[in-house]
Design a protein around this motif. Structure first.
Motif, mmCIF file in Angstrom:
data_model
loop_
_atom_site.group_PDB
_atom_site.id
_atom_site.type_symbol
_atom_site.label_atom_id
_atom_site.label_comp_id
_atom_site.label_asym_id
_atom_site.label_seq_id
_atom_site.Cartn_x
_atom_site.Cartn_y
_atom_site.Cartn_z
ATOM 1 N N SER A 197 16.815 -5.980 5.635
ATOM 2 C CA SER A 197 17.174 -4.740 5.903
ATOM 3 C C SER A 197 18.890 -4.268 6.383
ATOM 4 O O SER A 197 19.311 -5.651 6.346
ATOM 5 C CB SER A 197 16.692 -4.026 7.585
ATOM 6 N N GLY A 201 5.137 3.372 1.055
ATOM 7 C CA GLY A 201 6.700 2.484 0.781
ATOM 8 C C GLY A 201 7.286 2.339 -0.682
ATOM 9 O O GLY A 201 6.877 2.318 -1.570
ATOM 10 N N ALA A 229 -5.145 -8.013 3.846
ATOM 11 C CA ALA A 229 -4.534 -9.002 4.055
ATOM 12 C C ALA A 229 -3.580 -8.571 5.838
ATOM 13 O O ALA A 229 -2.500 -7.797 5.108
ATOM 14 C CB ALA A 229 -3.610 -10.683 3.621
ATOM 15 N N ALA A 246 0.800 -1.358 0.089
ATOM 16 C CA ALA A 246 -0.050 0.010 -0.075
ATOM 17 C C ALA A 246 1.248 1.602 -0.051
ATOM 18 O O ALA A 246 0.429 2.150 -0.710
ATOM 19 C CB ALA A 246 -0.711 -0.193 1.221
ATOM 20 N N VAL A 249 -3.121 -4.757 5.139
ATOM 21 C CA VAL A 249 -3.207 -5.156 6.144
ATOM 22 C C VAL A 249 -4.581 -3.293 6.047
ATOM 23 O O VAL A 249 -5.539 -3.033 6.981
ATOM 24 C CB VAL A 249 -3.287 -4.834 7.307
ATOM 25 N N ALA A 252 -1.175 -6.998 -1.328
ATOM 26 C CA ALA A 252 -1.853 -7.523 -0.034
ATOM 27 C C ALA A 252 -1.338 -6.314 1.258
ATOM 28 O O ALA A 252 -0.125 -6.475 1.132
ATOM 29 C CB ALA A 252 -2.108 -8.866 -0.354
ATOM 30 N N ASN A 306 7.421 -8.058 1.507
ATOM 31 C CA ASN A 306 7.750 -6.914 1.930
ATOM 32 C C ASN A 306 7.194 -6.168 3.095
ATOM 33 O O ASN A 306 8.245 -5.595 3.847
ATOM 34 C CB ASN A 306 7.614 -5.771 0.501
ATOM 35 N N ALA A 307 5.608 -6.214 3.704
ATOM 36 C CA ALA A 307 5.623 -6.175 4.890
ATOM 37 C C ALA A 307 6.801 -6.428 5.959
ATOM 38 O O ALA A 307 7.413 -7.406 6.044
ATOM 39 C CB ALA A 307 4.230 -6.759 5.274
ATOM 40 N N PRO A 323 17.576 -3.491 2.238
ATOM 41 C CA PRO A 323 18.011 -2.069 2.062
ATOM 42 C C PRO A 323 18.708 -1.178 3.022
ATOM 43 O O PRO A 323 18.212 -0.900 3.863
ATOM 44 C CB PRO A 323 15.941 -1.089 1.704
ATOM 45 N N THR A 372 0.128 -11.349 9.441
ATOM 46 C CA THR A 372 0.424 -12.302 10.475
ATOM 47 C C THR A 372 -0.568 -13.516 10.569
ATOM 48 O O THR A 372 -0.169 -13.928 11.612
ATOM 49 C CB THR A 372 1.014 -11.338 11.961
HETATM 50 N N1 LIG Z 1 11.725 2.103 4.662
HETATM 51 C C1 LIG Z 1 13.694 1.723 5.773
HETATM 52 O O1 LIG Z 1 14.836 2.447 5.336
HETATM 53 C C2 LIG Z 1 13.378 0.206 5.684
HETATM 54 C C3 LIG Z 1 15.059 0.212 5.304
HETATM 55 C C4 LIG Z 1 14.980 -0.941 5.195
HETATM 56 C C5 LIG Z 1 14.312 -2.004 5.642
HETATM 57 N N2 LIG Z 1 13.131 -1.686 5.357
HETATM 58 C C6 LIG Z 1 11.722 -2.451 5.251
HETATM 59 O O2 LIG Z 1 11.318 -2.498 3.798
HETATM 60 C C7 LIG Z 1 10.277 -3.234 3.881
HETATM 61 C C8 LIG Z 1 8.861 -1.746 3.839
HETATM 62 O O3 LIG Z 1 9.157 -0.813 4.656
HETATM 63 P P1 LIG Z 1 9.384 0.554 4.435
HETATM 64 O O4 LIG Z 1 9.708 1.627 4.902
HETATM 65 O O5 LIG Z 1 8.269 0.577 3.294
HETATM 66 O O6 LIG Z 1 7.458 0.949 5.778
HETATM 67 P P2 LIG Z 1 6.121 1.391 5.509
HETATM 68 O O7 LIG Z 1 5.155 0.951 6.973
HETATM 69 O O8 LIG Z 1 6.294 2.170 5.557
HETATM 70 O O9 LIG Z 1 5.132 0.106 5.038
HETATM 71 C C9 LIG Z 1 4.720 -1.124 5.031
HETATM 72 C C10 LIG Z 1 3.154 -1.212 4.410
HETATM 73 O O10 LIG Z 1 3.116 -2.179 5.118
HETATM 74 C C11 LIG Z 1 1.780 -2.837 5.078
HETATM 75 N N3 LIG Z 1 2.200 -4.064 6.699
HETATM 76 C C12 LIG Z 1 2.285 -3.511 8.071
HETATM 77 N N4 LIG Z 1 2.625 -4.733 8.273
HETATM 78 C C13 LIG Z 1 1.521 -5.680 8.089
HETATM 79 C C14 LIG Z 1 0.380 -6.922 7.849
HETATM 80 N N5 LIG Z 1 0.437 -7.437 9.368
HETATM 81 N N6 LIG Z 1 0.282 -7.389 7.232
HETATM 82 C C15 LIG Z 1 0.230 -6.528 6.114
HETATM 83 N N7 LIG Z 1 0.192 -5.541 5.102
HETATM 84 C C16 LIG Z 1 1.422 -4.794 6.948
HETATM 85 C C17 LIG Z 1 1.343 -1.637 6.033
HETATM 86 O O11 LIG Z 1 0.289 -1.255 6.363
HETATM 87 C C18 LIG Z 1 2.112 -0.470 4.941
HETATM 88 O O12 LIG Z 1 1.542 0.075 4.472
HETATM 89 C C19 LIG Z 1 9.916 -3.614 5.416
HETATM 90 O O13 LIG Z 1 9.565 -4.984 5.622
HETATM 91 C C20 LIG Z 1 10.823 -2.722 6.358
HETATM 92 O O14 LIG Z 1 11.754 -3.557 7.587
HETATM 93 C C21 LIG Z 1 13.072 -0.648 5.376
#
Ligand SMILES: NC(=O)c1ccc[n+]([C@@H]2O[C@H](COP(=O)([O-])OP(=O)(O)OC[C@H]3O[C@@H](n4cnc5c(N)ncnc54)[C@H](O)[C@@H]3O)[C@@H](O)[C@H]2O)c1
Length: 225
Positions: free
Chosen positions: A124, A7, A47, A5, A28, A26, A75-76, A165, A50
């Motif tokens: 990460s 990021g 979905a 959704a 939440v 997919a 990715n979540a 990342p 977890t």
């Molecule tokens: N942003 C960073 O600096 C960074 C760096 C390294 C790794 N990551 C990893 O990249 C991935 C994405 O991170 P982001 O920064 O885009 O996060 P974000 O929080 O901006 O977006 C994550 C998305 O995952 C969804 N989500 C959360 N829990 C969920 C669940 N139980 N079921 C389904 N969807 C769920 C959220 O609703 C959201 O839309 C994550 O695994 C994070 O650990 C992020």
């Protein structure tokens, strides 16, 4: 695409669609997910990764929507709130459930249902190296995803790959920065599209089996395993 959704997940979805793929987001967060899907031309399925019952339904519905699945992106993930060892066990367990157990369960369902394809997991930089980390349970879960990828490598016709990342400009990062003192400099930051390019490259590269790569802003992609 779990967590598509917003990021990084939205960025990957957008690039894969531009490259001609059909994508199911997919997530939440139904409201943000439906809006993102409409904006970029994906389908949306609500979905919680977890929840095992959500995941079985997700694979059933995604197979119907797409007519078959060849790529799954774990990715979540993320972490907020108090951390190990101060946090109560339920709280740090939930971080392990989201960042490691859900990845293992989604991957297991993918290996069971897909004949040929690739599972990409977003770990990460927190899961690599030997530095201390503010959220040790998150770092441990991401390290688990790194090793899961290299330990399985491939299964049947399905390859596993993993992208680690560094700091990336996403809603989660904006929330993290909002909690820091004003003027805090987070250093160079990746854009979600840069992480997406690396993901797309690994999807195309049939020789990538159990491969783990590190992506940092302004630096070449580094192969870890
Ligand atoms: N942003 C960073 O600096 C960074 C760096 C390294 C790794 N990551 C990893 O990249 C991935 C994405 O991170 P982001 O920064 O885009 O996060 P974000 O929080 O901006 O977006 C994550 C998305 O995952 C969804 N989500 C959360 N829990 C969920 C669940 N139980 N079921 C389904 N969807 C769920 C959220 O609703 C959201 O839309 C994550 O695994 C994070 O650990 C992020």
């Amino acid at each position: 695409m779990t967590g598509g959704a917003a990021g990084i997940g939205r960025g990957i979805s957008e690039l894969l669609i531009q490259e001609g793929a059909r994508v199911v987001i997919a997530d939440v967060d139904e409201q943000t997910g439906r809006r993102a899907a409409a904006e970029i031309g994906a389908s949306f399925i609500r979905a919680d990764v977890t929840k095992d019952e959500d995941l079985r339904r997700l694979f059933d519905e995604a197979e119907l929507a797409l007519g078959g699945i060849s790529v799954v992106v774990n990715n979540a993930g993320g972490v907020e709130g108090p951390s190990y060892p101060m946090a109560p066990a339920e709280e740090w367990s939930a971080v392990i459930d989201l960042n490691l157990r859900a990845v293992m369960r989604v991957t297991q369902l993918a290996l069971d249902r897909i004949e040929a394809g690739v599972v990409v997991s977003i770990a990460s930089v927190a899961g690599l190296g030997d530095e201390t980390h503010a959220a040790p349970e998150y770092a441990a879960a991401k390290a688990g995803v790194v090793r899961l990828t290299s330990a399985v490598g491939a299964h049947g016709g399905v390859r596993l790959v993993c992208v680690c990342p560094d700091s990336t400009r996403t809603p989660a990062m904006a929330r993290t920065l909002a909690a820091r003192p004003p003027g805090f400099d987070p250093g160079p930051m990746l854009e979600p599209g840069e992480v997406a390019e690396v993901v797309a490259g690994l999807i195309r590269d049939d020789s990538a089996r159990g491969r783990v790569v590190l992506v940092r802003a302004g630096a070449p992609v580094q192969v870890i395993a």
